[in-house]
Write an enzyme that holds these catalytic residues in place. Structure first.
Site, PDB file in Angstrom:
ATOM      1  N   GLU A 128       4.134   5.671  35.052  1.00 60.43           N
ATOM      2  CA  GLU A 128       2.723   6.001  34.899  1.00 60.43           C
ATOM      3  C   GLU A 128       2.291   7.082  35.897  1.00 60.43           C
ATOM      4  O   GLU A 128       1.476   7.948  35.579  1.00 60.43           O
ATOM      5  CB  GLU A 128       1.860   4.748  35.078  1.00 60.43           C
ATOM      6  CG  GLU A 128       1.936   3.774  33.914  1.00 60.43           C
ATOM      7  CD  GLU A 128       1.243   4.274  32.673  1.00 60.43           C
ATOM      8  OE1 GLU A 128       1.677   5.317  32.121  1.00 60.43           O
ATOM      9  OE2 GLU A 128       0.283   3.632  32.230  1.00 60.43           O
ATOM     10  N   THR A 180      -5.037  12.041  30.089  1.00 62.98           N
ATOM     11  CA  THR A 180      -5.470  11.044  31.063  1.00 62.98           C
ATOM     12  C   THR A 180      -5.889  11.698  32.364  1.00 62.98           C
ATOM     13  O   THR A 180      -6.902  11.319  32.972  1.00 62.98           O
ATOM     14  CB  THR A 180      -4.345  10.025  31.329  1.00 62.98           C
ATOM     15  OG1 THR A 180      -3.987   9.391  30.098  1.00 62.98           O
ATOM     16  CG2 THR A 180      -4.792   8.963  32.322  1.00 62.98           C
TER      17      THR A 180
END
Length: 313
Positions: A128, A180
């Site tokens: 991530e 993101t």
């Protein structure tokens, strides 16, 4: 164990008011991954999809997870990973988390399940971090644990699995891109105390509603005064879709992760179907292609499809 095939589910992060701390696993869409244990220490990544993701392990979400596991455990063995992604990168449905969590989970099974779920989350967060620049676990945790999870802390890792309400998830993924990293950059750095208090009340109400299976409480807690008002400007027709979904019987919902996908919770499959139809019709009207999904909350998370022990296979 020499080879394993797994199914890795999409996830919905934040659950409206729980920014970076709440997430849930769903059944559709999902990625397929195959992991093979190698006698040599190399890590090989192959993508059997059309997204053009890097296959260099140090630049691949699954690759960096395996590198960190390998380094931490001082392994002399390596891994070969084949990934078939059906969760589109940048969809807001946990695409990078699926690759990261799937790599950690699959490697652990091949190694004899020597790592705890908390350790799997720890290693998956390296993926991530590569994808978004931030080590967050709100997608990874439900992917690994299944159901709905609360990330009490990511350092040290403290994951609390919650109950799984008998609800349906209606989701739409409009084919527009929201990165993101970009969605994080536009967020406010400072917030008013009164807004923080309202948000804390919504988060506490949502968690209480989930644990008590209090459906009305879940519905009235699905409200975000901090993140959604800012991020929703990146998603075409967000306000219209949310309003029409609520009118069609949705309990509530909002942006899935950082978007552009939008999710709504419903008590029945019929209501979820009605919601997805209107979601798609809104995007059809403005000629934006979209994909819709109906799923119950996935209590299992990652599933093992096949385990192969025969070295000749």
């Amino acid at each position: 164990m020499k080879k394993i095939k797994i199914k890795v589910p999409a996830t919905v992060a934040n659950l409206v008011c729980g920014f970076d701390i709440l997430g849930m696993a769903i059944h559709e869409p999902y990625d397929e991954m195959e992991l093979k244990l190698l006698d040599s220490p190399e890590i090989i990544i192959r993508h059997e999809d059309h997204f053009g993701l890097p296959e260099n392990p140090s630049q691949n979400v699954a690759g960096v997870v395996l590198q960190n596991i390998q380094q931490h455990l001082k392994l002399t063995k390596g891994f070969e990973v084949t990934i078939r992604k059906h969760i589109k990168p940048g969809s807001g449905l946990g695409s990078s988390a699926a690759s990261a969590a799937g790599a950690a989970f699959g490697a652990n099974v091949l190694l004899g399940n020597i790592l705890s779920n908390e350790e799997l989350v720890h290693f998956a967060m390296f993926g991530e971090e590569l994808a978004s620049g931030v080590r967050h676990a709100d997608n990874i945790a439900p992917c690994i644990y299944g159901g709905i999870t609360l990330v009490k802390s990511s350092s040290p890792i403290d994951i609390i699995p919650l109950s799984t309400p008998n609800l349906f998830v209606a989701a739409v993924h409009p084919q527009v891109e929201v990165k993101t990293s970009d969605a994080r950059q536009i967020l406010k750095k400072n917030i008013l105390l009164k807004d923080a208090v309202e948000q804390w009340g919504n988060i506490a109400g949502l968690v209480a509603g989930i644990l008590k299976n209090d459906i009305p409480l879940i519905g009235r807690s699905l409200n975000d005064v901090l993140i959604e008002p800012i991020r929703s400007i990146l998603i075409p027709k967000f306000d219209e879709i949310k309003m029409k979904s609520l009118e069609a019987g949705a309990l509530g919902g909002g942006i899935s992760g950082s978007g552009p996908s939008i999710f709504m919770l419903a008590e029945t499959k019929e209501t979820a179907e009605r919601i997805t139809q209107l979601m798609k019709s809104v995007y059809d009207e403005i000629e934006i292609e979209s994909f819709v999904y109906i799923s119950k909350i996935n209590p299992a998370g990652i599933e093992i499809v096949e385990e192969i022990n025969d070295e000749n296979q």
